[in-house]
Design an enzyme around this catalytic site. Structure first.
Site, PDB file in Angstrom:
ATOM      1  CG  PHE A 142      20.882 -84.140 -11.277  1.00 26.80           C
ATOM      2  CD1 PHE A 142      21.145 -82.890 -10.537  1.00 26.80           C
ATOM      3  CD2 PHE A 142      21.422 -85.418 -11.144  1.00 26.80           C
ATOM      4  CE1 PHE A 142      22.133 -83.010 -10.018  1.00 26.80           C
ATOM      5  CE2 PHE A 142      22.493 -84.604 -11.302  1.00 26.80           C
ATOM      6  CZ  PHE A 142      23.398 -83.756  -9.822  1.00 26.80           C
ATOM      7  CE  LYS A 143      26.013 -84.502 -11.661  1.00 26.38           C
ATOM      8  NZ  LYS A 143      27.348 -84.791 -11.764  1.00 26.38           N
ATOM      9  CG  ASP A 144      20.192 -82.881 -19.556  1.00 26.16           C
ATOM     10  OD1 ASP A 144      21.083 -82.885 -20.086  1.00 26.16           O
ATOM     11  OD2 ASP A 144      19.661 -83.745 -19.745  1.00 26.16           O
TER      12      ASP A 144
END
Length: 533
Positions: free
Chosen positions: A112-114
C-alpha cells in the site's frame, strides 16, 4: 494552506517546505492549519472520477495554487500511478454480503505504501528541480540536494526506494531491523543497486531504527549539512496521498451496493495498523466530510499499544494493567502462540505480521494534537499553542517514562471516532485459512488477515446496515512464511501456483547491496551517510 508542528511554536510552513522538511525542528509532526471541507457538490461531481481525478481533487484542497498549478499537480499524479498494475489503482473486492477488501498493493512493490511514495518521490524531484531552476535564473549555483533517511518495518523501505531510485539530486538511506523483515521485503530493498540507493541493516528493532532517524533529524548541524528529507509517514505528503483511496473506496462501494443518489453508503473502514499513518488518513477523510456509518477500526497484532490505549487511556510501551482489566476480546484465542512469542529487551513481540511489530506509533501524535485541541477551552486565547504544549508534555513523558495517561475527556473523544481490537497469531493463521477455503476463495497476507479478523469482532457492535471495508495492505506473496504455515494442511495448495507472482521468482537470488550496522547507534549511521552521500 500552511502547516505547523504538533508540539507548538509559531512556525508555519508552505506545502513545499513541509514536504522537504519532514520532521519539525522541535520533534513534532506537521499538520495543516485547518482541515478543509469538501465542496458542496462533491458527491455528484466526483462520483465518476478516476483515481487520478480524485487525487487532483483531494490534494488541491491542501496545496495552494500559488505553489503548484492544477496542470503541474495532475502531471505529477498521472506519472505516480502510471505504473500500477490495476487501472483503478486501488480496486475494491467483495468477500461477503457486508465485507469488502480495498486492494492497495497494485504498485511496483506490491504494498500500500506505493500509493503515497510514488507520489512523494515525484514531489521531491519536482521541488528540487524548480528550486535549482530558479537559482540558475538568478545566476546562483544550482546545487540543492536532498538526503532522504527513513526507517522501515518492511514495506516502507522498498516503496521509498522504488519511488526515489535514480532521482536527480536525491540520495536515499533506508534503515531496517536486521532479520526482522520478510525475505521478499529484504530482497526488494537490497537488490536495487542504483547509485543513489543505500540500505542499512541495523541490529535492533524497527523502533530503534525509527529513533535513529528522529535523532538525525533533531541534529541541526547534521540536518543542515545534508538537507535531510523524510519518507516515513511522519512526512505529511504520505498521509495526504493516502486520504484519496478512502474516497475511491466510498464511490466504488456505492456502485457495488447499487445505491441510488438519495441513499447513503453505510461504511466502516478497518485498518491493520502499525505506525497509525494509514488509518490517520481515514480520520482526515472523515473530518473533511466523507460519510462513515461506524467508527474507524484500529486492528493490531500482539504489539497492541493502540488497542490498549482505546481500552485504558494509557499510551504505554509495556502493558502495566492487571490482567483482569483486559477485555475478553483483547485476549489471545485458545491455543494462541502469543504467550510464547519472542519478546526482545525493548518489549517488541515478533509476530507473523512483522510490518506491525512496532511499540510506538509515530503518527498517533497527530491524532493526540486534535484530541488535545478539542479539550482546550474555547476561551483560551492561544488554543492552538496550548494544544501544542499539552502534546509536547505528553511526548516528553512518553519518552522519559514509557507511558502517558490522557484525561478521561480525551479518551472519550478518541472513542467517538475509533474502536480497536487486538488479533493473535493463531487468529491470523485461521483467518488466512478460512478465506482461502471459503467462497469466494481469496488469499490474504497476514496484515490483511489481522484487519479481517478484527473486523469480524467489530461487526458484532455495528448496526445491521453497516458494510465493512478492510484495507488490504500487501500482496500475500511478500509473507510466504505466514501464508504457507496457514495453508500447509490445505489439500493441493501450492504457494508457487496459488500465490507467487511471476515478478517475484528469482528475486531472492539477485545480487544485493547492504551495509550492516552492528548496533542501534545514530553515530554509526551518520558515519555511513557521511561516507556515501
Amino acid at each position: 494552506m500552511k502547516y505547523f508542528s504538533t508540539r507548538g511554536g509559531s512556525q508555519e510552513l508552505s506545502f513545499e517546505e513541509t514536504v522537504l522538511t519532514g520532521l519539525a525542528p522541535n520533534g513534532g509532526l506537521y499538520i495543516p492549519t485547518s482541515i478543509p471541507q469538501l465542496p458542496s457538490n462533491w458527491k455528484s461531481e466526483w462520483k465518476d472520477y478516476s483515481f487520478v481525478d480524485l487525487s487532483v481533487a483531494v490534494l488541491s484542497l491542501y496545496i495552494s495554487r500559488d505553489e503548484m498549478s492544477e496542470a503541474e499537480l495532475r502531471d505529477l499524479v498521472t506519472k505516480s500511478y502510471a505504473g500500477f498494475r490495476h487501472p483503478e489503482v486501488a480496486p475494491l473486492t467483495k468477500l461477503g454480503e457486508k465485507k469488502y477488501v480495498l486492494e492497495l498493493w497494485h504498485g511496483p512493490t506490491w504494498a500500500f505504501k506505493d500509493v503515497a511514495l510514488q507520489f512523494l518521490g515525484n514531489l521531491f524531484e519536482f521541488f528540487l528541480k524548480r528550486r535549482n531552476g530558479l537559482k540558475v535564473e538568478r545566476s546562483e549555483p544550482a546545487n540543492e540536494k536532498l538526503t532522504v533517511v527513513g526507517a522501515t518495518s518492511g514495506d516502507t523501505g522498498s516503496a521509498a526506494i522504488y519511488g526515489l531510485r535514480g532521482k536527480t539530486n536525491i540520495s536515499i538511506f533506508i534503515l531496517h531491523p536486521k532479520g526482522r523483515v520478510s525475505p521478499i521485503q529484504e530482497a526488494q530493498m537490497t537488490t536495487v543497486t542504483d547509485a543513489n540507493v543505500h540500505n542499512l541493516a541495523v541490529k535492533g528493532t524497527f523502533d530503534d531504527c525509527q529513533d535513529i532517524v528522529k535523532t538525525l533529524f533533531g541534529d541541526n548541524k547534521f540536518n543542515a549539512k545534508h538537507r535531510l528529507g523524510a519518507v516515513n509517514s511522519i512526512n505529511w505528503a504520505r498521509i495526504l496521498a493516502q486520504t484519496v483511496y478512502y474516497f475511491s473506496a466510498y464511490f466504488h462501494a456505492r456502485r457495488s451496493l447499487g445505491l441510488s443518489e438519495n441513499e447513503e453508503a453505510q461504511l466502516q473502514f478497518v485498518v491493520p495498523t502499525g505506525n497509525f499513518g494509514d488509518i490517520l488518513a481515514g480520520y482526515y477523510a472523515k473530518k473533511m466530510g466523507l460519510p462513515m456509518a461506524a467508527k474507524l477500526g484500529v486492528a493490531t497484532n500482539a504489539n497492541d499499544i493502540l488497542a490498549r490505549f482505546w481500552r485504558t487511556g494509557r499510551y504505554e510501551k509495556v502493558d502495566s494493567a492487571p490482567a483482569a482489566e483486559s477485555a475478553p476480546s483483547m485476549e489471545p484465542a485458545a491455543g494462541s502462540s502469543d504467550g510464547k512469542q519472542a519478546t526482545d529487551s525493548s518489549g517488541v513481540k515478533e509476530t507473523l505480521s512483522p510490518a506491525m511489530d512496532i511499540l510506538v506509533s509515530s503518527n498517533f501524535e497527530r491524532l493526540l494534537w486534535y484530541l488535545a485541541y478539542e479539550n482546550v477551552p474555547e476561551s483560551e486565547s492561544d488554543r492552538r499553542g496550548k494544544a501544542g504544549e499539552i502534546v509536547n508534555g505528553w511526548m516528553l513523558k512518553m519518552k522519559n517514562d514509557g507511558c502517558v495517561e490522557v484525561p478521561t475527556a480525551v479518551l472519550e473523544a478518541a472513542r467517538r471516532d475509533f474502536c480497536a481490537e487486538r488479533v493473535s497469531d493463531e487468529e491470523t493463521l485461521e483467518t488466512i485459512r478460512s478465506h482461502f477455503t471459503g467462497a469466494p476463495s481469496y488469499v490474504v497476507d497476514p496484515h490483511t488477515a489481522v484487519g479481517l479478523h478484527a473486523a469480524s469482532k467489530m461487526a458484532q457492535h455495528n448496526a445491521p446496515s453497516v458494510t465493512q471495508v478492510v484495507l488490504s495492505t500487501a500482496h500475500p506473496a511478500k509473507f510466504s512464511e505466514a501464508v504457507s504455515k496457514a495453508l500447509q494442511s490445505v489439500p493441493d495448495f501450492s504457494f508457487d501456483r496459488d500465490v507467487m507472482p511471476g515478478e517475484f521468482k528469482g528475486l531472492l537470488q539477485k545480487e544485493r547491496r547492504v551495509v550492516d550496522v552492528e548496533k542501534a547507534d545514530p553515530e554509526l549511521v551518520k558515519d555511513v551517510i557521511e561516507n556515501r552521500v
